[in-house]
Design a protein around this motif. Structure first.
Motif, PDB file in Angstrom:
ATOM      1  N   LEU B  67       0.805  -1.266   0.141  1.00  0.00           N
ATOM      2  CA  LEU B  67       0.120   0.181   0.009  1.00  0.00           C
ATOM      3  C   LEU B  67       0.882   1.380  -0.023  1.00  0.00           C
ATOM      4  CD1 LEU B  67      -2.567  -1.088   2.807  1.00  0.00           C
ATOM      5  CD2 LEU B  67      -2.935  -0.807   0.421  1.00  0.00           C
ATOM      6  N   LEU B  68       0.458   2.142  -0.852  1.00  0.00           N
ATOM      7  CA  LEU B  68       1.397   3.471  -0.697  1.00  0.00           C
ATOM      8  C   LEU B  68       0.363   4.479  -0.743  1.00  0.00           C
ATOM      9  CD1 LEU B  68       3.172   2.938  -4.333  1.00  0.00           C
ATOM     10  CD2 LEU B  68       3.906   2.177  -2.060  1.00  0.00           C
ATOM     11  N   THR B  69       0.852   5.558   0.111  1.00  0.00           N
ATOM     12  CA  THR B  69       0.242   6.797   0.530  1.00  0.00           C
ATOM     13  C   THR B  69       0.949   8.002   0.991  1.00  0.00           C
ATOM     14  OG1 THR B  69      -2.032   7.786   1.541  1.00  0.00           O
ATOM     15  CG2 THR B  69      -0.348   6.641   2.782  1.00  0.00           C
ATOM     16  N   VAL B 162       4.757   3.424   3.261  1.00  0.00           N
ATOM     17  CA  VAL B 162       4.429   2.223   2.492  1.00  0.00           C
ATOM     18  C   VAL B 162       3.858   1.218   3.515  1.00  0.00           C
ATOM     19  CG1 VAL B 162       5.315   0.468   1.136  1.00  0.00           C
ATOM     20  CG2 VAL B 162       6.377   2.732   0.967  1.00  0.00           C
TER      21      VAL B 162
END
Lengths: 332, 332
Positions: B67-69, B162
């Motif tokens: 997951l990337l933000t 991440v």
């Protein structure tokens, strides 16, 4: 299909008549996010991308190990709107990150863009900025998968990039006494280009190099298989070689006259100029000839410019004065 | 050991006598990076972290999907130094990102911090800011693995995070007519706290909620197993429910009187207040009771506040006026 319908709905909900002169303020935050999502929707489907824009997180699938890096492009610090087009600013913002992945011998995969935008930014400027970002994603085969926008007093783009690590990890530590110091390409072009722009010269190879730097991704993947330590030239050769010296606990000797200079650049520019996006590496002596041949096969010049010794720091035999380079906060 | 020696060398090379009042300008860029590396060196070794600070990239190993933000904390936009301590600002900067991972039902793993700093920032302020960042990393079990510093006209922290994706991906799309709309916890506390601070009240649960929001990572992991769509409450319940409505192509009906309000908050605050870091989700009707029980077991309140219908947008039956919420650029 769901994505296409979402984009259609987004377009329908945008403020009408956002003409060429329209400002970010007129779109509002939600409208702006929809605009950016629309600009990004032209990207080709990336097999490593599971979910992109529209969620709290993007989802990707990189097997093995992941490389992470972050860099920023700040108006007034890294670029000026008078000298850099919006498109070039977008390219450069992402190129700086791609170069970090190149320095680790990896493959860039997915980027996040966190923006600060003055509300009086023209939407047409922002669209050209994203067009520059997207041309960099196409050139290096990565996806822009998300990000964030905030109001701010100036334009700043903070980009994080995730990449695929090579099987053999390579970094700044690992240089050993006796290794050859080598660089890819020719140096000093970016700073020579900047000086040309300051004199009103708007074309030529050095100006192009400054405006549109090309990170050495392919070279990094090849060089990473031979090198004992490697980094990209972003702060200037002497400083970046210094990072290898510090992390490896060695002394790096660079012979100024051996450094290949870009057309129009001086040796001083080649030693101190930043944003080159070439690579500097140390290579065990017995592997150096093979490394040069491997680079020659992919059309990249690899030049020996010095050697690693016991000790600390960087020395430039015969070069007068302090180490050339650039400091953001004005100190040594 | 190599790391310890690098830190020792870094300390030895710092400008002497950087007292309490010393400014970032005095440390210089290289000195500043060394200081930050020293502050970060207290972190526990993370088994997912392969290489951290000191290279062009950090290297991690997350199996499955990542997951990337990205999110930002900008001085004058998201916080003011008069009302927010440096430590709270650091916590909040990272908490916003952790909340995005929570919204995706994931586990936060590794963060990158890209800073803009006025050269006249006090080093002691920056150290407290990093102390806040680090307390958030400890609380949520992640590592701060790298980043970037740049000079700038104001303080801004742009963080990319991440995380490890859950086996069953969950996002904003997926809500279906008939689903129950539910929220974790009680809402409106963060904005009630901000208003208390504006009136000079410096303590109490709402002020704590504003200063030290706690992302719902554990709740997200549980709720993600039951929900059809999920997001965190960062822009305000009505707006964030609107994101689910838009991405899912449905209408979300929220009954204002059913929304649990934080002590000291009004219904209006509960509907419109941002930075809550609770979660709003849609849950298939037949799974709702089981979801409430699962949350009860981990001590989290899950409350049904409405339902999903065919159509578009968010409706608040009986609520007067436009949808409450916040827009960074001042438009609707």
């Amino acid at each position: 299909v769901a994505r296409k319908e979402a984009v259609k709905r987004a377009e329908a909900s945008l403020p009408r008549r956002l003409g060429r002169a329209a400002l970010v303020r007129a779109a509002g935050e939600a409208g702006l996010i929809r605009l950016i999502a629309r600009w990004l929707s032209v990207q080709k489907r990336d097999p490593l991308l599971v979910k992109g824009i529209g969620d709290d997180c993007a989802t990707i699938r990189i097997r093995g190990r992941q490389l992470l890096t972050a860099d920023s492009l700040v108006e007034g610090v890294h670029f000026r709107r008078e000298w850099t087009s919006a498109q070039d600013a977008g390219w450069k913002a992402l190129a700086a990150n791609v170069s970090d992945i190149a320095a680790a011998g990896g493959k860039p995969v997915a980027a996040l863009v966190s923006l600060e935008l003055p509300p009086e930014t023209q939407i047409v400027w922002l669209k050209a900025f994203y067009s520059g970002l997207l041309s960099c994603t196409r050139r290096y085969g990565l996806s822009l998968v998300g990000g964030n926008v905030s109001a701010g007093p100036h334009l700043a783009a903070h980009i994080a990039l995730v990449g695929e690590a090579p099987r053999r990890l390579i970094g700044r530590a690992g240089a050993r006494p006796g290794d050859i110091v080598a660089v890819t390409g020719k140096l000093g072009g970016a700073v020579a280009g900047l000086q040309s722009l300051a004199r009103g010269v708007r074309a030529g190879p050095a100006v192009k190099r400054h405006r549109h730097p090309e990170p050495s991704v392919r070279a990094g993947q090849v060089l990473g298989r031979y090198a004992s330590a490697m980094t990209d030239i972003s702060d200037g050769l002497a400083r970046d070689a210094g990072h290898i010296a510090e992390e490896s606990g060695v002394k790096v000797v660079i012979v100024p006259g051996a450094v290949p200079t870009f057309p129009g650049a001086t040796v001083e520019m080649a030693l101190g100029g930043g944003e080159e996006y070439e690579l500097v590496a140390t290579i065990p002596r017995r592997r150096f000839a093979a490394a040069v041949r491997a680079h020659s096969r992919i059309g990249i010049m690899l030049t020996g410019i010095g050697e690693v010794r016991r000790g600390r720091g960087v020395v430039l035999p015969g070069h007068p004065g302090p180490l050339p380079g650039f400091d953001h906060f004005g100190a040594g």
